[in-house]
Scaffold this motif. Structure first.
Motif, PDB file in Angstrom:
ATOM      1  N   ARG A   1      15.330  -3.114  -6.043  1.00 49.53           N
ATOM      2  CA  ARG A   1      14.689  -1.567  -5.759  1.00 49.53           C
ATOM      3  C   ARG A   1      13.125  -1.692  -5.606  1.00 49.53           C
ATOM      4  O   ARG A   1      12.366  -0.859  -5.139  1.00 49.53           O
ATOM      5  CB  ARG A   1      15.353  -0.714  -6.702  1.00 49.53           C
ATOM      6  CG  ARG A   1      16.687  -0.359  -6.639  1.00 49.53           C
ATOM      7  CD  ARG A   1      16.852   0.923  -6.935  1.00 49.53           C
ATOM      8  NE  ARG A   1      18.170   1.682  -6.828  1.00 49.53           N
ATOM      9  CZ  ARG A   1      18.748   2.591  -7.284  1.00 49.53           C
ATOM     10  NH1 ARG A   1      18.234   3.426  -7.702  1.00 49.53           N
ATOM     11  NH2 ARG A   1      20.220   2.852  -6.844  1.00 49.53           N
TER      12      ARG A   1
ATOM     13  N   LEU B   1      10.414  -0.709  -2.859  1.00 49.80           N
ATOM     14  CA  LEU B   1       9.488   0.232  -3.192  1.00 49.80           C
ATOM     15  C   LEU B   1       8.362  -0.144  -2.761  1.00 49.80           C
ATOM     16  O   LEU B   1       7.408   0.646  -2.088  1.00 49.80           O
ATOM     17  CB  LEU B   1       9.468   0.580  -4.676  1.00 49.80           C
ATOM     18  CG  LEU B   1      10.372   1.793  -5.240  1.00 49.80           C
ATOM     19  CD1 LEU B   1      10.220   1.663  -6.800  1.00 49.80           C
ATOM     20  CD2 LEU B   1      10.223   2.893  -4.630  1.00 49.80           C
TER      21      LEU B   1
ATOM     22  N   ARG C   1       8.095  -0.153   0.960  1.00 51.84           N
ATOM     23  CA  ARG C   1       8.049   1.296   1.615  1.00 51.84           C
ATOM     24  C   ARG C   1       6.643   1.765   1.541  1.00 51.84           C
ATOM     25  O   ARG C   1       6.014   2.671   2.660  1.00 51.84           O
ATOM     26  CB  ARG C   1       8.835   1.966   0.723  1.00 51.84           C
ATOM     27  CG  ARG C   1       8.953   3.497   0.998  1.00 51.84           C
ATOM     28  CD  ARG C   1       9.379   4.418   0.082  1.00 51.84           C
ATOM     29  NE  ARG C   1      11.119   4.549   0.748  1.00 51.84           N
ATOM     30  CZ  ARG C   1      12.280   4.840  -0.037  1.00 51.84           C
ATOM     31  NH1 ARG C   1      12.024   5.567  -1.035  1.00 51.84           N
ATOM     32  NH2 ARG C   1      13.559   4.738   0.655  1.00 51.84           N
TER      33      ARG C   1
ATOM     34  N   LEU D   1       7.232   7.349  -6.667  1.00 49.59           N
ATOM     35  CA  LEU D   1       8.511   7.608  -5.743  1.00 49.59           C
ATOM     36  C   LEU D   1       9.721   6.824  -6.053  1.00 49.59           C
ATOM     37  O   LEU D   1      10.575   6.999  -5.312  1.00 49.59           O
ATOM     38  CB  LEU D   1       8.030   7.360  -4.285  1.00 49.59           C
ATOM     39  CG  LEU D   1       7.127   8.060  -3.694  1.00 49.59           C
ATOM     40  CD1 LEU D   1       6.390   7.512  -2.329  1.00 49.59           C
ATOM     41  CD2 LEU D   1       7.259   9.333  -3.685  1.00 49.59           C
TER      42      LEU D   1
ATOM     43  N   GLU E   1      12.606   8.901  -6.550  1.00 49.62           N
ATOM     44  CA  GLU E   1      12.710  10.179  -5.372  1.00 49.62           C
ATOM     45  C   GLU E   1      12.605  11.500  -5.866  1.00 49.62           C
ATOM     46  O   GLU E   1      13.368  12.260  -5.525  1.00 49.62           O
ATOM     47  CB  GLU E   1      13.877   9.819  -4.562  1.00 49.62           C
ATOM     48  CG  GLU E   1      14.083   8.478  -3.921  1.00 49.62           C
ATOM     49  CD  GLU E   1      15.212   8.550  -2.869  1.00 49.62           C
ATOM     50  OE1 GLU E   1      16.008   9.471  -2.610  1.00 49.62           O
ATOM     51  OE2 GLU E   1      15.236   7.274  -2.208  1.00 49.62           O
TER      52      GLU E   1
ATOM     53  N   GLN F   1      10.947  15.458  -6.387  1.00 48.67           N
ATOM     54  CA  GLN F   1      10.961  16.589  -5.176  1.00 48.67           C
ATOM     55  C   GLN F   1       9.481  16.976  -5.015  1.00 48.67           C
ATOM     56  O   GLN F   1       9.192  17.607  -4.029  1.00 48.67           O
ATOM     57  CB  GLN F   1      11.908  17.636  -5.635  1.00 48.67           C
ATOM     58  CG  GLN F   1      13.468  17.055  -5.605  1.00 48.67           C
ATOM     59  CD  GLN F   1      14.206  18.457  -5.980  1.00 48.67           C
ATOM     60  OE1 GLN F   1      14.325  19.305  -5.589  1.00 48.67           O
ATOM     61  NE2 GLN F   1      15.480  17.906  -6.533  1.00 48.67           N
TER      62      GLN F   1
ATOM     63  N   LEU G   1       5.571   9.294   4.087  1.00 48.53           N
ATOM     64  CA  LEU G   1       6.449   9.286   3.240  1.00 48.53           C
ATOM     65  C   LEU G   1       7.022  10.531   3.091  1.00 48.53           C
ATOM     66  O   LEU G   1       8.139  10.863   2.948  1.00 48.53           O
ATOM     67  CB  LEU G   1       6.084   8.520   1.862  1.00 48.53           C
ATOM     68  CG  LEU G   1       5.703   7.118   2.025  1.00 48.53           C
ATOM     69  CD1 LEU G   1       4.787   6.722   0.750  1.00 48.53           C
ATOM     70  CD2 LEU G   1       6.998   6.335   2.051  1.00 48.53           C
ATOM     71  N   ARG G   2       6.105  11.505   2.967  1.00 48.82           N
ATOM     72  CA  ARG G   2       6.312  12.929   3.008  1.00 48.82           C
ATOM     73  C   ARG G   2       7.530  13.266   4.074  1.00 48.82           C
ATOM     74  O   ARG G   2       8.574  13.949   3.777  1.00 48.82           O
ATOM     75  CB  ARG G   2       5.101  13.971   2.951  1.00 48.82           C
ATOM     76  CG  ARG G   2       5.474  15.334   2.717  1.00 48.82           C
ATOM     77  CD  ARG G   2       5.982  16.231   3.825  1.00 48.82           C
ATOM     78  NE  ARG G   2       4.974  15.898   4.912  1.00 48.82           N
ATOM     79  CZ  ARG G   2       4.130  17.053   5.109  1.00 48.82           C
ATOM     80  NH1 ARG G   2       4.236  18.281   4.394  1.00 48.82           N
ATOM     81  NH2 ARG G   2       3.062  17.021   6.188  1.00 48.82           N
TER      82      ARG G   2
ATOM     83  N   LEU H   1      10.950  11.283   3.316  1.00 46.61           N
ATOM     84  CA  LEU H   1      11.594  11.635   1.944  1.00 46.61           C
ATOM     85  C   LEU H   1      11.553  13.067   1.671  1.00 46.61           C
ATOM     86  O   LEU H   1      12.421  13.565   1.049  1.00 46.61           O
ATOM     87  CB  LEU H   1      10.918  11.022   0.764  1.00 46.61           C
ATOM     88  CG  LEU H   1      10.905   9.291   1.083  1.00 46.61           C
ATOM     89  CD1 LEU H   1      10.177   8.688  -0.117  1.00 46.61           C
ATOM     90  CD2 LEU H   1      12.186   8.720   1.183  1.00 46.61           C
TER      91      LEU H   1
ATOM     92  N   PHE I   1       9.560  15.251   0.212  1.00 40.91           N
ATOM     93  CA  PHE I   1       9.142  15.669  -1.121  1.00 40.91           C
ATOM     94  C   PHE I   1       7.880  16.608  -0.672  1.00 40.91           C
ATOM     95  O   PHE I   1       7.251  16.557   0.192  1.00 40.91           O
ATOM     96  CB  PHE I   1       8.695  14.391  -1.953  1.00 40.91           C
ATOM     97  CG  PHE I   1       7.704  13.538  -1.597  1.00 40.91           C
ATOM     98  CD1 PHE I   1       6.241  13.811  -1.536  1.00 40.91           C
ATOM     99  CD2 PHE I   1       8.198  12.349  -0.865  1.00 40.91           C
ATOM    100  CE1 PHE I   1       5.420  12.913  -0.964  1.00 40.91           C
ATOM    101  CE2 PHE I   1       7.504  11.395  -0.290  1.00 40.91           C
ATOM    102  CZ  PHE I   1       6.102  11.694  -0.554  1.00 40.91           C
TER     103      PHE I   1
END
Length: 300
Positions: free
Chosen positions: A136, A140, A143, A172, A175, A177, A203-204, A207, A209
């Protein structure tokens, strides 16, 4: 759209020899998935407001009134003032995360990047195995545009832009909000700064957020924000969508802030292409501006 974060009449004082009213009756809503810019000069209360939202204020700072309510996408509301202990620790990073100013000061210089990323999972996702945490962590980094081989690096082995990307990746990890970014591009050159901004907007969109982006750099906010709140002396003096605030600023301080940035093609103030700048000498101040001036005089 429904709000993910509601700030209601929030006031914060620093209880020193002379009490400083750092934030005064601020009310804001952050819509789900939007980027809300928070602009203002140094000392206006931007970071104090961010620390209040995340419950990171330390004495002598004290919230004197108001509250902050988080509305989860799962359908429940959380009054952050009522969180404490394990509940507060579980809430941070999981629901609301923060990217602090100065990545080198936030990263531990004697720990590898892998250890610092995996620590988030150890604390908040203890059911994951060591191998799962490592996978993970690598995902990340990729990402945010950093090769996963950098997991073995120490912070000083990374460039400023890479370190800031690592901090965004860490924020992040679970994840959240809501992502609060406190001047995340300070001290980065303009090329790296733009790369970071593109990553945030990508990314906004990916994902979903919401972002509170704090900076004194108003042109930067105009480029990435859906709405912008302008703050001065603890007050929100203007709040509008980015285009309207750029083309038709209502408050004298907003117009001064816009006029303070140089143009690449003209004189100072050429950045503002429309709007009435006739009162920049300060002779025409509205009621809010007069209140700010009075408070500043009193503090002297």
């Amino acid at each position: 759209m429904s709000p993910v974060l509601s700030i209601e009449n929030l006031s914060i004082d620093y209880l020193a020899e002379t009490t400083v009213h750092a934030v005064r009756e601020v009310s804001l809503t952050l819509e789900r998935g939007e980027i809300l810019g928070l602009a203002g000069e140094s000392g206006c209360g931007k970071s104090t407001l961010a620390y209040a939202i995340t419950r990171l204020l330390k004495p002598p700072a004290q919230i004197t009134s108001g509250r902050v309510v988080f509305s989860s996408r799962e359908g429940y509301d959380v009054d952050l003032s009522r969180l404490a202990g394990d509940d507060l620790r579980a809430f941070r990073w999981d629901k609301i995360a923060m990217v602090f100013q100065g990545a080198m000061n936030s990263l531990n210089p004697v720990l590898r990047i892998s250890e610092q990323l995996e620590d988030v999972f150890i604390t908040h996702r203890p059911e994951l195995t060591k191998a799962e945490r490592r996978i993970r962590s690598g995902e990340l980094l990729e990402r945010v545009g950093v090769d996963r081989n950098r997991l073995r690096a120490y912070p000083h082995e990374l460039s400023g832009g890479m370190r800031q990307r690592v901090m965004i990746a860490m924020a992040l990890a679970l994840e959240p909000q809501v992502l609060i970014m406190d001047e995340p591009t300070t001290a980065l050159d303009v090329v790296v700064q733009r790369e970071i901004l593109l990553e945030i907007t990508r990314l906004r969109a990916e994902l979903g957020f919401a972002v509170i982006f704090i900076t004194h750099d108003l042109p930067l906010l105009l480029e990435i924000s859906d709405r912008i709140a302008v703050m001065r002396a603890g007050l929100i003096v203007e709040l509008d969508d980015a285009l309207t605030l750029y083309t038709k600023p209502k408050h004298p301080y907003t117009r001064r802030l816009l006029s303070s940035f140089p143009s690449l093609t003209g004189e100072r103030g050429g950045f503002v292409r429309s709007g009435d700048l006739g009162d920049l000498d300060g002779t025409e101040l509205d009621e809010t501006e007069q209140t700010v001036e009075a408070v500043e005089m009193e503090s002297r």
